[in-house]
Write a protein that holds these residues in place. Structure first.
Motif, PDB file in Angstrom:
ATOM      1  N   ASP A 159      16.481  -6.584 -17.190  1.00 57.52           N
ATOM      2  CA  ASP A 159      17.657  -5.756 -16.918  1.00 57.52           C
ATOM      3  C   ASP A 159      17.463  -4.894 -15.674  1.00 57.52           C
ATOM      4  O   ASP A 159      18.391  -4.698 -14.907  1.00 57.52           O
ATOM      5  N   ARG A 160      16.253  -4.402 -15.497  1.00 57.28           N
ATOM      6  CA  ARG A 160      15.995  -3.484 -14.382  1.00 57.28           C
ATOM      7  C   ARG A 160      15.250  -4.151 -13.230  1.00 57.28           C
ATOM      8  O   ARG A 160      15.097  -3.564 -12.168  1.00 57.28           O
ATOM      9  N   ASP A 205       8.616 -13.133 -13.837  1.00 53.81           N
ATOM     10  CA  ASP A 205      10.077 -13.302 -13.776  1.00 53.81           C
ATOM     11  C   ASP A 205      10.528 -14.694 -14.212  1.00 53.81           C
ATOM     12  O   ASP A 205      11.718 -14.963 -14.312  1.00 53.81           O
ATOM     13  N   GLY A 206       9.582 -15.596 -14.468  1.00 54.90           N
ATOM     14  CA  GLY A 206       9.931 -16.919 -14.974  1.00 54.90           C
ATOM     15  C   GLY A 206      10.526 -17.849 -13.936  1.00 54.90           C
ATOM     16  O   GLY A 206      11.109 -18.874 -14.288  1.00 54.90           O
ATOM     17  N   SER A 207      10.369 -17.531 -12.648  1.00 56.66           N
ATOM     18  CA  SER A 207      10.993 -18.351 -11.612  1.00 56.66           C
ATOM     19  C   SER A 207      10.288 -19.693 -11.398  1.00 56.66           C
ATOM     20  O   SER A 207      10.845 -20.581 -10.757  1.00 56.66           O
ATOM     21  N   ILE A 208       9.080 -19.845 -11.925  1.00 59.04           N
ATOM     22  CA  ILE A 208       8.364 -21.119 -11.841  1.00 59.04           C
ATOM     23  C   ILE A 208       7.970 -21.528 -13.256  1.00 59.04           C
ATOM     24  O   ILE A 208       7.552 -20.698 -14.066  1.00 59.04           O
ATOM     25  N   SER A 209       8.099 -22.808 -13.546  1.00 60.02           N
ATOM     26  CA  SER A 209       7.769 -23.344 -14.858  1.00 60.02           C
ATOM     27  C   SER A 209       6.319 -23.027 -15.220  1.00 60.02           C
ATOM     28  O   SER A 209       5.416 -23.137 -14.387  1.00 60.02           O
TER      29      SER A 209
END
Length: 194
Positions: free
Chosen positions: A53-54, A171-175
């Protein structure tokens, strides 16, 4: 499997590392007061999670392990072929231990080996969190097949992430399947621990 690791950095040193990767690190529960120490299963220890969220990283202290259905602690979890798209965390550490059966069968204690980054670059251990009815939010360490430096000592290793991978892990941007790999040859220095 890793059941003991060492933390030497204080909260300010951890905050400075996140500043290097241009990621804000906050302390939503206050700045913890922890000393350099060995962290054991069921201890509370600092982890960093991502507040979506932030858009900031948050350092909190949580329990290492949650109970499995049979009651034993889940302190390591295989990551092989699994995708961890949420509940990721970084477990702050500076080194970790592995234990081997001693060559002398009369020796009662296992041999203890301390692993550190050979290039002295910071790393964190890839982890995931889970809410447990008894203990609240807790974390476990993810494991991968052993790299060449670990293989002589153990058939698994914890998933290590260098500083440049921290943001993408949080941030989960890569698997996670792509990120969680064995350490490459020469990445870790090992010494007998006293």
């Amino acid at each position: 499997m890793c059941n003991l690791y060492r933390l030497e950095k204080n909260p300010d040193a951890i905050r400075r590392l996140f500043a290097e990767i241009e990621m804000t690190l906050e302390f939503p529960e206050g700045i913890p007061n922890f000393e350099p120490r060995d962290v054991r299963i069921t201890d509370r220890a600092p982890i960093v999670r991502f507040n979506r969220d932030r858009g900031v990283a948050e350092l909190v202290e949580r329990r290492w392990s949650w109970p499995a259905p049979g009651g034993k602690p889940v302190f390591n979890m295989r990551s092989d072929g699994r995708e961890f798209s949420r509940d990721r965390c970084l477990v702050m550490a500076d080194s970790f231990y592995e234990f081997t059966t001693p060559a002398d069968a009369r020796q009662k204690r296992k041999d203890c080996w301390l692993f550190r980054p050979s290039n002295e670059q910071p790393f964190a251990i890839a982890g995931v969190t889970r809410n447990d009815p008894q203990f609240g939010e807790a974390f476990t360490l993810l494991t991968v097949p052993p790299g060449p430096d670990i293989q002589p000592y153990h058939n698994r290793q914890i998933a290590l992430l260098g500083l440049t991978k921290w943001r993408a892990w949080l941030d989960g941007s890569i698997s996670s399947k792509e990120m969680l790999q064995p350490a490459e040859a020469g990445e870790l220095a090992v010494a007998a621990a006293a």
